[in-house]
Structures are given as C-alpha cells and as structure tokens.
Design an enzyme around this catalytic site. Sequence first.
Site, PDB file in Angstrom:
ATOM      1  N   TYR A  67      -6.472  -5.961 -75.558  1.00 12.35           N
ATOM      2  CA  TYR A  67      -7.573  -5.187 -74.990  1.00 12.35           C
ATOM      3  C   TYR A  67      -8.454  -6.020 -74.056  1.00 12.35           C
ATOM      4  O   TYR A  67      -9.622  -5.680 -73.835  1.00 12.35           O
ATOM      5  CB  TYR A  67      -8.406  -4.557 -76.108  1.00 12.35           C
ATOM      6  CG  TYR A  67      -7.824  -3.247 -76.639  1.00 12.35           C
ATOM      7  CD1 TYR A  67      -7.421  -2.220 -75.777  1.00 12.35           C
ATOM      8  CD2 TYR A  67      -7.690  -3.021 -78.012  1.00 12.35           C
ATOM      9  CE1 TYR A  67      -6.898  -1.030 -76.248  1.00 12.35           C
ATOM     10  CE2 TYR A  67      -7.169  -1.818 -78.497  1.00 12.35           C
ATOM     11  CZ  TYR A  67      -6.784  -0.830 -77.604  1.00 12.35           C
ATOM     12  OH  TYR A  67      -6.273   0.367 -78.077  1.00 12.35           O
ATOM     13  N   PHE A 117     -18.072  -1.325 -76.446  1.00 14.42           N
ATOM     14  CA  PHE A 117     -17.302  -0.991 -77.654  1.00 14.42           C
ATOM     15  C   PHE A 117     -16.264  -2.051 -78.017  1.00 14.42           C
ATOM     16  O   PHE A 117     -15.546  -1.907 -79.008  1.00 14.42           O
ATOM     17  CB  PHE A 117     -16.618   0.376 -77.491  1.00 14.42           C
ATOM     18  CG  PHE A 117     -15.687   0.484 -76.308  1.00 14.42           C
ATOM     19  CD1 PHE A 117     -14.384  -0.006 -76.355  1.00 14.42           C
ATOM     20  CD2 PHE A 117     -16.123   1.090 -75.128  1.00 14.42           C
ATOM     21  CE1 PHE A 117     -13.528   0.101 -75.269  1.00 14.42           C
ATOM     22  CE2 PHE A 117     -15.266   1.199 -74.019  1.00 14.42           C
ATOM     23  CZ  PHE A 117     -13.962   0.700 -74.103  1.00 14.42           C
ATOM     24  N   ARG A 132       1.805   9.045 -72.355  1.00 19.22           N
ATOM     25  CA  ARG A 132       0.392   9.381 -72.101  1.00 19.22           C
ATOM     26  C   ARG A 132       0.166  10.890 -72.283  1.00 19.22           C
ATOM     27  O   ARG A 132      -0.865  11.322 -72.783  1.00 19.22           O
ATOM     28  CB  ARG A 132      -0.030   8.946 -70.693  1.00 19.22           C
ATOM     29  CG  ARG A 132      -0.027   7.446 -70.440  1.00 19.22           C
ATOM     30  CD  ARG A 132      -1.054   6.655 -71.186  1.00 19.22           C
ATOM     31  NE  ARG A 132      -2.425   6.976 -70.847  1.00 19.22           N
ATOM     32  CZ  ARG A 132      -3.485   6.261 -71.244  1.00 19.22           C
ATOM     33  NH1 ARG A 132      -3.327   5.175 -72.002  1.00 19.22           N
ATOM     34  NH2 ARG A 132      -4.705   6.624 -70.914  1.00 19.22           N
ATOM     35  N   THR A 142      -8.546  10.111 -74.304  1.00 16.14           N
ATOM     36  CA  THR A 142      -9.078   9.070 -75.197  1.00 16.14           C
ATOM     37  C   THR A 142      -9.901   9.668 -76.347  1.00 16.14           C
ATOM     38  O   THR A 142      -9.737   9.281 -77.506  1.00 16.14           O
ATOM     39  CB  THR A 142      -9.949   8.081 -74.388  1.00 16.14           C
ATOM     40  OG1 THR A 142      -9.179   7.598 -73.281  1.00 16.14           O
ATOM     41  CG2 THR A 142     -10.396   6.913 -75.246  1.00 16.14           C
ATOM     42  N   ARG A 199      -3.747  13.180 -80.150  1.00 17.55           N
ATOM     43  CA  ARG A 199      -5.180  13.015 -80.408  1.00 17.55           C
ATOM     44  C   ARG A 199      -5.870  14.367 -80.567  1.00 17.55           C
ATOM     45  O   ARG A 199      -6.793  14.516 -81.361  1.00 17.55           O
ATOM     46  CB  ARG A 199      -5.814  12.189 -79.292  1.00 17.55           C
ATOM     47  CG  ARG A 199      -5.399  10.710 -79.360  1.00 17.55           C
ATOM     48  CD  ARG A 199      -5.652  10.017 -78.054  1.00 17.55           C
ATOM     49  NE  ARG A 199      -5.523   8.577 -78.108  1.00 17.55           N
ATOM     50  CZ  ARG A 199      -5.650   7.782 -77.058  1.00 17.55           C
ATOM     51  NH1 ARG A 199      -5.905   8.301 -75.867  1.00 17.55           N
ATOM     52  NH2 ARG A 199      -5.511   6.478 -77.173  1.00 17.55           N
ATOM     53  N   HIS A 218      -2.032   3.995 -79.166  1.00 20.87           N
ATOM     54  CA  HIS A 218      -2.160   3.355 -77.857  1.00 20.87           C
ATOM     55  C   HIS A 218      -0.881   3.616 -77.084  1.00 20.87           C
ATOM     56  O   HIS A 218       0.209   3.594 -77.663  1.00 20.87           O
ATOM     57  CB  HIS A 218      -2.343   1.836 -78.000  1.00 20.87           C
ATOM     58  CG  HIS A 218      -2.140   1.109 -76.695  1.00 20.87           C
ATOM     59  ND1 HIS A 218      -3.138   1.007 -75.741  1.00 20.87           N
ATOM     60  CD2 HIS A 218      -1.044   0.510 -76.160  1.00 20.87           C
ATOM     61  CE1 HIS A 218      -2.656   0.363 -74.687  1.00 20.87           C
ATOM     62  NE2 HIS A 218      -1.393   0.041 -74.913  1.00 20.87           N
TER      63      HIS A 218
HETATM   64  N1  UDP Z   1     -12.599   3.195 -77.000  1.00 24.16           N
HETATM   65  C1  UDP Z   1     -13.808   3.240 -77.710  1.00 24.16           C
HETATM   66  N2  UDP Z   1     -14.915   3.746 -77.086  1.00 24.16           N
HETATM   67  C2  UDP Z   1     -14.884   4.209 -75.812  1.00 24.16           C
HETATM   68  C3  UDP Z   1     -13.671   4.156 -75.095  1.00 24.16           C
HETATM   69  C4  UDP Z   1     -12.539   3.636 -75.728  1.00 24.16           C
HETATM   70  O1  UDP Z   1     -13.863   2.823 -78.856  1.00 24.16           O
HETATM   71  O2  UDP Z   1     -15.927   4.659 -75.305  1.00 24.16           O
HETATM   72  C5  UDP Z   1     -11.397   2.642 -77.659  1.00 24.16           C
HETATM   73  C6  UDP Z   1     -10.344   3.698 -78.030  1.00 24.16           C
HETATM   74  O3  UDP Z   1      -9.732   3.301 -79.255  1.00 24.16           O
HETATM   75  C7  UDP Z   1      -9.375   3.604 -76.877  1.00 24.16           C
HETATM   76  C8  UDP Z   1      -9.400   2.104 -76.578  1.00 24.16           C
HETATM   77  O4  UDP Z   1     -10.764   1.740 -76.765  1.00 24.16           O
HETATM   78  O5  UDP Z   1      -8.088   4.090 -77.228  1.00 24.16           O
HETATM   79  C9  UDP Z   1      -8.958   1.730 -75.190  1.00 24.16           C
HETATM   80  O6  UDP Z   1      -9.717   2.469 -74.245  1.00 24.16           O
HETATM   81  P1  UDP Z   1      -9.006   3.163 -73.002  1.00 24.16           P
HETATM   82  O7  UDP Z   1     -10.074   3.598 -72.067  1.00 24.16           O
HETATM   83  O8  UDP Z   1      -7.949   2.242 -72.462  1.00 24.16           O
HETATM   84  O9  UDP Z   1      -8.354   4.479 -73.657  1.00 24.16           O
HETATM   85  P2  UDP Z   1      -6.820   4.927 -73.873  1.00 24.16           P
HETATM   86  O10 UDP Z   1      -6.004   4.329 -72.756  1.00 24.16           O
HETATM   87  O11 UDP Z   1      -6.403   4.416 -75.233  1.00 24.16           O
HETATM   88  O12 UDP Z   1      -6.868   6.432 -73.838  1.00 24.16           O
HETATM   89 MG    MG Z   2      -5.922   2.322 -72.141  1.00 23.58          MG
END
Ligand code: UDP
Ligand code: MG
Length: 149
Positions: free
Chosen positions: A49, A57, A85, A91, A102, A115
């Site tokens: 990450y 966060f 995706r 998300t 989700r 993920h």
């Molecule tokens: N996340 C979070 N708060 C936020 C945005 C993201 O805790 O406001 C976490 C969530 O678990 C997410 C991960 O961080 O899956 C990675 O964020 P990303 O924007 O890459 O989302 P994703 O690609 O997983 O949809």
């Molecule tokens: Mg992501």
Amino acid sequence: MERTLVLLKPDAVQRRLAGELISRFERKGLTIVGLKMLQASKDLAEKHYSVHAARPFYQSLISFLTSGPTVAIALEGREAVAAVRGLMGLTDGVKSPPGTIRGDYAISIQNNLVHGSDSVDNAKAEIELWFKPEELTSWNPTDSSWVAG
Ligand code: UDP
Ligand code: MG
C-alpha cells in the site's frame, strides 16, 4: 493472457467468506495460477500500500492488513485486471452496487474484503511482491475453449 493479484483481506478470512469469494472469481472464468494464505508482515503491507503512504487512513489500513491471515491469489484471464475490478465493485461497500463482492458483503470503506490490482503494470509488481516465481503455475484449463471462445 493478463494476470492480476487478488487479496482476500483479513476481514474476508475472519468472516469465513474466503471459499465463497474464490468461487466468484472461478465462476467468472478466471484461472487460479497462484494461491496461498499468509499473515502479511508490516514490511509487506507497507510495500503493498505504499501508494497510499501519505493518506490519513494509511496507519489503520496497515494494521488491518497485518491483523490476521490474508489469502493471496494470482488470477489469469482475458482482461483479468478489469474483470476483477468489476467483480469487486467500488471501494466503499455502501456505494458499491449489489451484485458486486463489496456491494453484497461490505458496509465499511476500510474493511471491504478484497484487493484487486488497478493496472496491468501494478498487477505485475504486486504478483512479484506477494509470490515467489516457483509459487506460480502456468496451465491451460480443459474448458478454456468454452470460457475464452
Ligand atoms: N481505504 C480506507 N479509507 C479510504 C479509502 C481506502 O480505509 O478512505 C482502504 C480500503 O481498504 C481500500 C484500500 O484502502 O481497499 C486501498 O484504497 P484504494 O483507493 O486503492 O481502493 P481499492 O482500489 O481497494 O478500491
Ligand atoms: Mg487500489
């Protein structure tokens, strides 16, 4: 054929959804080329990450990802990155439409079960981060002409 990395994050394992979620990816027609369970170290979680390191966060996300076992899966198929995706949804579990993983199982933003890599380049780097070369297989499913035709 494209490859992508899926993680069933610790909430998916704790909630006993791993099998059900793996089934969704299989039923879509994606091929499992690597699969293992591990508890991510802080170093691995931070590398995975790293793009979010400056976000508010981030610390909470790292402690979440290291809090218990994760199932790491390398999947292969036509446009595998986009296919995964799409299955995942958005998300935020609340904003994610029903029918997506989700949307069906998550109400949290952080604890959103899965993920999936967001580009082919990131998928390659993430598969290399989570899997050793000898942990990956290359095989041709017997139904491939039906799935990929
Ligand atoms: N996340 C979070 N708060 C936020 C945005 C993201 O805790 O406001 C976490 C969530 O678990 C997410 C991960 O961080 O899956 C990675 O964020 P990303 O924007 O890459 O989302 P994703 O690609 O997983 O949809
Ligand atoms: Mg992501």
